[in-house]
Design a protein around this motif. Structure first.
Motif, PDB file in Angstrom:
ATOM      1  N   PHE A   3      39.809  40.522  56.377  1.00  0.00           N
ATOM      2  CA  PHE A   3      39.011  41.007  55.253  1.00  0.00           C
ATOM      3  C   PHE A   3      38.948  42.531  55.258  1.00  0.00           C
ATOM      4  N   GLN A   4      38.944  43.124  56.473  1.00  0.00           N
ATOM      5  CA  GLN A   4      39.014  44.600  56.526  1.00  0.00           C
ATOM      6  C   GLN A   4      40.303  45.082  55.857  1.00  0.00           C
ATOM      7  N   ARG A   5      41.387  44.407  56.183  1.00  0.00           N
ATOM      8  CA  ARG A   5      42.686  44.835  55.647  1.00  0.00           C
ATOM      9  C   ARG A   5      42.754  44.590  54.142  1.00  0.00           C
ATOM     10  N   LEU A   6      42.175  43.476  53.707  1.00  0.00           N
ATOM     11  CA  LEU A   6      42.188  43.200  52.262  1.00  0.00           C
ATOM     12  C   LEU A   6      41.399  44.268  51.514  1.00  0.00           C
ATOM     13  N   ASN A   7      40.366  44.798  52.150  1.00  0.00           N
ATOM     14  CA  ASN A   7      39.616  45.900  51.535  1.00  0.00           C
ATOM     15  C   ASN A   7      40.500  47.131  51.362  1.00  0.00           C
ATOM     16  N   ASP A   8      41.375  47.373  52.365  1.00  0.00           N
ATOM     17  CA  ASP A   8      42.305  48.499  52.230  1.00  0.00           C
ATOM     18  C   ASP A   8      43.180  48.340  50.986  1.00  0.00           C
ATOM     19  N   PHE A   9      43.499  47.083  50.660  1.00  0.00           N
ATOM     20  CA  PHE A   9      44.408  46.840  49.533  1.00  0.00           C
ATOM     21  C   PHE A   9      43.693  46.883  48.181  1.00  0.00           C
ATOM     22  N   LYS A  10      42.359  46.884  48.219  1.00  0.00           N
ATOM     23  CA  LYS A  10      41.580  46.703  46.992  1.00  0.00           C
ATOM     24  C   LYS A  10      41.914  47.763  45.932  1.00  0.00           C
ATOM     25  N   PHE A  11      41.847  49.020  46.342  1.00  0.00           N
ATOM     26  CA  PHE A  11      42.044  50.093  45.372  1.00  0.00           C
ATOM     27  C   PHE A  11      43.447  50.011  44.783  1.00  0.00           C
ATOM     28  N   ALA A  12      44.439  49.820  45.695  1.00  0.00           N
ATOM     29  CA  ALA A  12      45.828  49.769  45.238  1.00  0.00           C
ATOM     30  C   ALA A  12      46.019  48.621  44.250  1.00  0.00           C
ATOM     31  N   ALA A  13      45.374  47.498  44.540  1.00  0.00           N
ATOM     32  CA  ALA A  13      45.529  46.340  43.659  1.00  0.00           C
ATOM     33  C   ALA A  13      45.000  46.669  42.274  1.00  0.00           C
ATOM     34  N   LYS A  14      43.856  47.346  42.229  1.00  0.00           N
ATOM     35  CA  LYS A  14      43.238  47.624  40.934  1.00  0.00           C
ATOM     36  C   LYS A  14      43.963  48.762  40.209  1.00  0.00           C
ATOM     37  N   ALA A  15      44.253  49.823  40.971  1.00  0.00           N
ATOM     38  CA  ALA A  15      44.820  51.010  40.323  1.00  0.00           C
ATOM     39  C   ALA A  15      46.266  50.792  39.887  1.00  0.00           C
ATOM     40  N   ASN A  16      47.047  50.118  40.747  1.00  0.00           N
ATOM     41  CA  ASN A  16      48.487  50.037  40.463  1.00  0.00           C
ATOM     42  C   ASN A  16      48.920  48.650  40.014  1.00  0.00           C
ATOM     43  N   GLN A  17      47.967  47.815  39.722  1.00  0.00           N
ATOM     44  CA  GLN A  17      48.317  46.463  39.272  1.00  0.00           C
ATOM     45  C   GLN A  17      49.187  45.735  40.290  1.00  0.00           C
ATOM     46  N   LYS A  18      48.946  46.001  41.550  1.00  0.00           N
ATOM     47  CA  LYS A  18      49.698  45.275  42.569  1.00  0.00           C
ATOM     48  C   LYS A  18      49.215  43.834  42.611  1.00  0.00           C
ATOM     49  N   VAL A  19      50.140  42.942  42.925  1.00  0.00           N
ATOM     50  CA  VAL A  19      49.753  41.548  43.121  1.00  0.00           C
ATOM     51  C   VAL A  19      49.617  41.324  44.622  1.00  0.00           C
ATOM     52  N   ILE A  20      48.452  40.790  45.031  1.00  0.00           N
ATOM     53  CA  ILE A  20      48.199  40.593  46.466  1.00  0.00           C
ATOM     54  C   ILE A  20      48.161  39.093  46.762  1.00  0.00           C
ATOM     55  N   GLY A  21      48.867  38.685  47.815  1.00  0.00           N
ATOM     56  CA  GLY A  21      48.834  37.289  48.246  1.00  0.00           C
ATOM     57  C   GLY A  21      48.444  37.199  49.710  1.00  0.00           C
ATOM     58  N   VAL A  22      47.654  36.182  50.061  1.00  0.00           N
ATOM     59  CA  VAL A  22      47.283  35.969  51.460  1.00  0.00           C
ATOM     60  C   VAL A  22      47.942  34.666  51.922  1.00  0.00           C
ATOM     61  N   LEU A  23      48.675  34.762  53.027  1.00  0.00           N
ATOM     62  CA  LEU A  23      49.379  33.596  53.573  1.00  0.00           C
ATOM     63  C   LEU A  23      48.826  33.273  54.958  1.00  0.00           C
ATOM     64  N   GLY A  24      49.281  32.178  55.545  1.00  0.00           N
ATOM     65  CA  GLY A  24      49.034  31.904  56.961  1.00  0.00           C
ATOM     66  C   GLY A  24      47.714  31.218  57.243  1.00  0.00           C
ATOM     67  N   CYS A  25      47.303  31.342  58.511  1.00  0.00           N
ATOM     68  CA  CYS A  25      46.209  30.516  59.018  1.00  0.00           C
ATOM     69  C   CYS A  25      44.856  30.858  58.396  1.00  0.00           C
ATOM     70  N   VAL A  26      44.594  32.149  58.128  1.00  0.00           N
ATOM     71  CA  VAL A  26      43.303  32.482  57.502  1.00  0.00           C
ATOM     72  C   VAL A  26      43.291  31.973  56.061  1.00  0.00           C
ATOM     73  N   ALA A  27      44.435  32.026  55.388  1.00  0.00           N
ATOM     74  CA  ALA A  27      44.524  31.491  54.025  1.00  0.00           C
ATOM     75  C   ALA A  27      44.154  30.010  54.038  1.00  0.00           C
ATOM     76  N   GLN A  28      44.745  29.267  54.982  1.00  0.00           N
ATOM     77  CA  GLN A  28      44.477  27.831  55.042  1.00  0.00           C
ATOM     78  C   GLN A  28      43.021  27.564  55.400  1.00  0.00           C
ATOM     79  N   GLN A  29      42.496  28.369  56.322  1.00  0.00           N
ATOM     80  CA  GLN A  29      41.140  28.132  56.829  1.00  0.00           C
ATOM     81  C   GLN A  29      40.068  28.503  55.805  1.00  0.00           C
ATOM     82  N   GLU A  30      40.233  29.656  55.168  1.00  0.00           N
ATOM     83  CA  GLU A  30      39.189  30.141  54.251  1.00  0.00           C
ATOM     84  C   GLU A  30      39.396  29.646  52.824  1.00  0.00           C
TER      85      GLU A  30
END
Ligand code: 5AD
Ligand code: SF4
Length: 508
Positions: free
Chosen positions: A125-152
Motif C-alpha cells: 500500500f505504501q508503494r501504491l501510494n507512490d503510484f497515485k499521483f502518476a496514475a492521476k496525472a498521466n492517466q497511467k493504468v495500474i494493476g496489482v498482481l500476486g499474493c496481496v492481490a489474491q488476499q486483499e
C-alpha cells in the motif's frame, strides 16, 4: 551498445542461492531492488556471444514501435513471482506492448506482490501510494498482481481507487481477457478465482536471466502449514503436463540455455496430469536427457515428498544438480506438529542422511522460522542442534510473522518481537560458523563454474557450481560470460569461495 529490454527485479533473497545468512528475513524479503537488467545486444544476435540467443522474440514489429503502449512490472517475493512476471511480460509483448525500464515511462504499470510475511504486504500500500499521483496525472493504468492481490481482493480498490486491475496468480491464464477489459476502459477489473485446475502457460515468456531459465512445473500448494498464506493466495496444486514441459525445455535448449530450474511451491509433489502419469523423478530424468541441457535444478522440495529416489537419480545423472533446498522450519517435533508440517524431526533427519550418504557431495540449504507461537527455549535449542546435525550450506531464517486467514494467527503464547530477534541473531551466528568451517574444507577443491558475472573494476569473474555455490575467480582469459570453466579454490568465505581458473582446464 546495449539494449534495455525490460525491468528486471532481482530477488536478493532467492532461496536458491547461497546468499548471506538472513539478517532477519522480514526486512530482507522486502528489500528487493527493481532495476533494469541490461542484456548486451550482441548476446541476442550473435550466436558466439555470451549467454543464450534470445529465448523468445524479444522485439516484435509492434513493440519496436515507440508509439506502442508501454509497460513496466515491479516484482516482489519468491522466484515463482519473478518467473510469473516473466510470463506476464510475455502476455503483454504478445499484445504489442513495449517494455520500458522505469515505472515513470510506462503507460501500464503492474505490481507483482508478496504477502508471505507482514512487512512485505504492508509495503504494497505504501508503494501504491507512490503510484497515485502518476496514475492521476498521466492517466497511467495500474494493476496489482500476486499474493496481496489474491488476499486483499477488491479491498485494494477501496484503499487505492487509482488501481484498475487486481489479479491473483491462479487467474493469470485469464490475463489477456482481463487486460482487454482494462484497455476498453474497465476500471475495477478482477481476476480472483481460486477454483481452477489449469496452469498459466503462455506462447511467449520474456526471460530475463540469460544463463538460467526458470520453468514452473507445479502451481499452488495442497499442504496447510498453520503459518502460511500460500494455499490461500496461490490455490490448490496444479501440475503441468509433461509433454508441454519437455517441449518448452527443448525450445530453451535450442535458444542456447544450458541450465534449467524447475519451480513449484512443492516441486517434488509433481504429478503428471497426462496419461503418462510421470512422477517427479521421471520428469527430472527426462529433462536431464534433453540435448544441450547441462544443469537441471529444482525448488522448493517438501520433506514429505522428498524420496530416496530423488537422491539416487541425482547421484546417477551428472546433469541433475547436486543441491537440495529442503525447508525444515523447526528442529522441534512439537513445534513441527503445531506448524502442521506433516513430519517429525527424526523423519527430516532420515532424509538428510540419504543426502549425506550420496556419492556426490550434495549441498543443502533450508528455511527456518524462529519465534513460532509457544516456541520455548528448549524448542529453539532443538532447532540449533538440528542445524549442527544437518550441516547445511545456507539457512534462510525468518522471524515468525502472523498472517491473515492462517490457523496460527489465533494460537496463544506469541513470542515478543525482541525475543524473536534475539533467537534469529543466535541462529544466524551459529549457522555462519557452520558455513565458515564447511567452506574452509573446500580449499584445494576444483569446481566447474558456469560464469554469470564479471566484476570489471577488480577484473574478477563469478559464477555457480552445480551445487549452487558462488565462486569468485581470476583468470587471464576474457569473454567468459555463459562459459563453463574449471576453478581451483584457494580461499573461502562464509557465503562464497574464491579461486583461480585452471588454465587449460576449460570445460567446453
Ligand atoms: N512467518 C515467517 N516465515 C514464513 N515463511 C512462510 N510463512 C511465514 C510466516 N508466516 C517462510 C518459511 C518458508 C519461506 C518461503 O518463508 O520458512 O519456507
Ligand atoms: Fe506454505 Fe507449507 Fe505450502 Fe510451503 S508447503 S507453500 S510452507 S503451506
Amino acid at each position: 551498445m546495449s539494449l534495455i529490454l525490460y525491468a528486471y527485479n532481482r530477488n536478493k533473497r532467492n532461496p536458491l542461492s547461497f546468499g548471506p545468512v538472513s539478517t532477519g528475513g522480514v526486512l530482507e524479503l522486502t528489500q528487493i531492488v527493481s532495476r533494469a537488467f541490461d542484456i548486451g545486444l550482441s548476446s541476442l544476435t550473435d550466436p558466439q556471444a555470451a549467454g543464450p540467443r534470445a529465448a523468445v522474440p524479444t522485439q516484435t514489429s509492434e513493440n519496436r514501435n515507440s508509439s506502442a503502449r508501454s509497460f513496466y512490472i515491479e516484482t516482489f517475493g519468491c522466484q515463482m513471482n519473478v518467473h510469473d512476471s516473466e510470463k506476464v511480460a510475455g502476455v503483454l509483448l504478445e499484445r504489442g506492448y513495449r517494455p520500458v525500464d522505469a515505472a515513470a515511462d510506462a503507460d501500464f504499470l503492474l505490481y507483482n506482490t508478496c504477502s508471505i510475511r507482514e512487512k512485505a504486504a504492508q509495503k504494497v500500500f505504501q508503494r501504491l501510494n507512490d503510484f497515485k499521483f502518476a496514475a492521476k496525472a498521466n492517466q497511467k493504468v495500474i494493476g496489482v498482481l500476486g499474493c496481496v492481490a489474491q488476499q486483499e481482493g477488491e479491498e485494494i480498490f477501496e484503499r487505492a481507487p487509482w488501481v484498475s486491475l487486481v489479479c491473483g496468480s491462479p487467474s493469470y491464464r485469464n490475463l489477456p481477457n482481463l487486460i482487454e477489459q482494462v484497455e476498453s476502459g474497465g476500471r475495477r477489473v478482477t481476476g480472483l478465482d481460486l477454483d481452477t485446475d489449469e496452469t498459466f502457460e503462455t506462447e511467449i515468456t520474456r526471460r530475463d536471466n540469460p544463463f538460467r531459465a526458470y520453468l514452473t512445473i507445479i502451481e499452488g500448494c495442497d499442504y496447510s502449514c498453520s503459518y502460511c498464506v500460500v494455499p490461500h493466495t496461490r490455490g490448490p496444486e496444479r501440475s503441468r503436463a509433461s509433454d508441454s514441459i519437455l517441449a518448452e525445455v527443448r525450445r530453451l535448449a535450442d535458444a542456447g540455455y544450458t541450465e534449467i530450474q524447475l519451480l513449484g511451491q512443492t516441486v517434488n509433489s509433481y504429478r503428471d496430469p497426462s496419461p503418462r502419469k510421470w512422477n517427479f523423478v521421471d520428469l527430472l530424468l527426462a529433462v536431464a536427457e534433453i540435448e544441450g541441457i547441462r544443469r537441471v535444478r529444482f525448488t522448493t522440495s517438501h520433506p514429505n515428498d522428498f524420496t530416496r529416489e530423488i537422491v539416487e537419480a541425482i547421484d546417477a545423472t551428472p546433469a541433475l544438480c547436486d543441491h537440495i533446498h529442503l525447508p525444515v522450519q523447526s528442529g522441534s517435533t512439537r513445534i513441527l506438529r503445531e506448524m502442521r508440517r506433516t513430519y517429525a524431526r527424526e523423519q527430516y533427519l532420515e532424509k538428510i542422511s540419504w543426502i549425506h550418504g550420496a556419492r556426490r557431495q550434495f549441498s543443502l540449504t533450508t528455511d527456518v522460522i524462529v519465534g513460532f507461537p509457544g516456541e520455548t527455549e528448549a524448542d529453539f535449542e532443538a532447532t540449533l542442534t538440528l542445524l549442527d546435525a544437518i550441516q547445511s550450506d545456507g539457512v534462510f531464517a525468518f522471524k515468525y510473522s502472523p498472517r491473515p486467514n492462517t490457523p496460527s494467527l489465533a494460537m496463544p503464547d506469541a513470542i515478543p518481537e525482541e525475543e524473536k530477534s534475539r533467537r534469529l541473531a543466535i541462529l544466524n551466528e551459529r549457522q555462519r560458523q557452520i558455513q565458515i568451517a564447511r567452506n574452509e574444507k573446500l580449499i584445494g577443491a576444483r569446481f566447474e563454474v558456469l560464469v554469470d558475472t564479471h566484476h570489471t573494476a577488480r577484473n574478477q569473474w563469478a559464477g555457480r557450481t552445480t551445487s549452487n555455490r558462488i565462486v569468485n575467480f581470476s583468470t587471464s582469459r576474457e569473454n567468459l560470460l555463459g562459459q563453463y570453466v574449471q576453478v581451483h579454490i584457494t580461499r573461502s568465505a562464509p557465503n562464497s569461495l574464491i579461486g583461480e581458473e585452471v588454465q587449460g582446464g576449460e570445460a567446453q
